[in-house]
Design a protein around this motif. Structure first.
Motif, PDB file in Angstrom:
ATOM      1  N   GLU A 183      68.225 -47.559 -10.784  1.00 29.08           N
ATOM      2  CA  GLU A 183      67.246 -47.026  -9.505  1.00 29.08           C
ATOM      3  C   GLU A 183      67.016 -45.428  -9.643  1.00 29.08           C
ATOM      4  O   GLU A 183      67.684 -44.695 -10.457  1.00 29.08           O
ATOM      5  CB  GLU A 183      67.999 -47.358  -8.320  1.00 29.08           C
ATOM      6  CG  GLU A 183      69.333 -46.667  -8.121  1.00 29.08           C
ATOM      7  CD  GLU A 183      69.881 -46.894  -6.748  1.00 29.08           C
ATOM      8  OE1 GLU A 183      69.634 -46.236  -5.751  1.00 29.08           O
ATOM      9  OE2 GLU A 183      70.571 -48.094  -6.617  1.00 29.08           O
ATOM     10  N   GLN A 184      65.866 -45.244  -9.028  1.00 34.58           N
ATOM     11  CA  GLN A 184      65.560 -43.767  -9.181  1.00 34.58           C
ATOM     12  C   GLN A 184      66.276 -42.880  -8.045  1.00 34.58           C
ATOM     13  O   GLN A 184      66.501 -43.558  -6.899  1.00 34.58           O
ATOM     14  CB  GLN A 184      64.055 -43.523  -9.287  1.00 34.58           C
ATOM     15  CG  GLN A 184      63.143 -44.391 -10.209  1.00 34.58           C
ATOM     16  CD  GLN A 184      63.588 -43.748 -11.439  1.00 34.58           C
ATOM     17  OE1 GLN A 184      63.727 -42.705 -11.841  1.00 34.58           O
ATOM     18  NE2 GLN A 184      63.967 -44.558 -12.535  1.00 34.58           N
TER      19      GLN A 184
ATOM     20  N   GLY B   3      68.817 -36.644 -15.610  1.00 34.94           N
ATOM     21  CA  GLY B   3      67.483 -36.449 -14.594  1.00 34.94           C
ATOM     22  C   GLY B   3      67.420 -34.920 -14.884  1.00 34.94           C
ATOM     23  O   GLY B   3      67.524 -34.294 -16.128  1.00 34.94           O
TER      24      GLY B   3
ATOM     25  N   HIS C 275      67.570 -40.915 -12.978  1.00 36.69           N
ATOM     26  CA  HIS C 275      67.516 -42.371 -13.034  1.00 36.69           C
ATOM     27  C   HIS C 275      69.188 -42.583 -13.051  1.00 36.69           C
ATOM     28  O   HIS C 275      69.778 -42.240 -14.030  1.00 36.69           O
ATOM     29  CB  HIS C 275      67.088 -42.749 -14.323  1.00 36.69           C
ATOM     30  CG  HIS C 275      67.359 -44.184 -14.649  1.00 36.69           C
ATOM     31  ND1 HIS C 275      66.394 -45.262 -14.052  1.00 36.69           N
ATOM     32  CD2 HIS C 275      68.121 -44.884 -15.578  1.00 36.69           C
ATOM     33  CE1 HIS C 275      66.819 -46.383 -14.224  1.00 36.69           C
ATOM     34  NE2 HIS C 275      67.856 -46.272 -15.170  1.00 36.69           N
TER      35      HIS C 275
END
Length: 161
Positions: free
Chosen positions: A15-16, A76, A90
């Protein structure tokens, strides 16, 4: 659908993580650099009380994971924006974890077939296959729940930093 996708597919696809912070990018990278790779507090000098976060920060790029539970990693970048910084990361499962999960699954299948095909075992009957499938489901559930816990801990660390 969004809630179902988050809970079911989240460990598989990651997931972000996006957060805006009112701190300059260089100061935020410095804060992150000082928060990782430090020895955690220990009870009686031996037992680890808090998570030990390790990783690296190169410029405005970073990678962070927990030392003992290193299946999930946050990679990131810190970007400058008007009035502060934006952290984009991420959070997902590492490639090594995927390979190990496939190896363990293959070994589980081979061991199940080997145990079920023994004379004193359940045999390759529907009951035996159901027991093997239940064991595979329990193993998958353990991996899934551990991934969600590690992801929550990484998000909490990034929020705190």
């Amino acid at each position: 659908m969004d809630l179902a996708r988050r809970w079911v597919l989240s460990p598989l696809i990651g997931e972000q993580y996006v957060r805006d912070v009112a701190v300059a990018p260089e100061a935020l990278a410095s804060r992150l650099r000082s928060a990782i790779n430090t020895r955690p507090k220990r009870a009686l000098g031996v037992l680890k009380v808090h998570a030990e976060w390790v990783g690296l920060v190169a410029g405005n790029d970073f990678a962070v994971w927990e030392k003992q539970q290193h299946a999930t990693i946050a990679t990131g970048r810190i970007r400058g924006r008007r009035g502060g910084s934006r952290v984009e990361a991420h959070i997902g499962v590492r490639r090594r974890t995927w390979v190990l999960m496939l190896v363990f699954f293959a070994l589980f299948v081979l061991a199940s077939i080997g145990l079920l095909s023994r004379e004193e075992g359940l045999g390759l009957s529907p009951t035996g296959l159901a027991v093997a499938a239940l064991g595979a489901f329990v193993t998958l559930t353990l991996f899934w729940s551990a991934s969600l816990r590690q992801r929550a801990a990484l998000k909490a660390f990034l929020n705190q930093t």
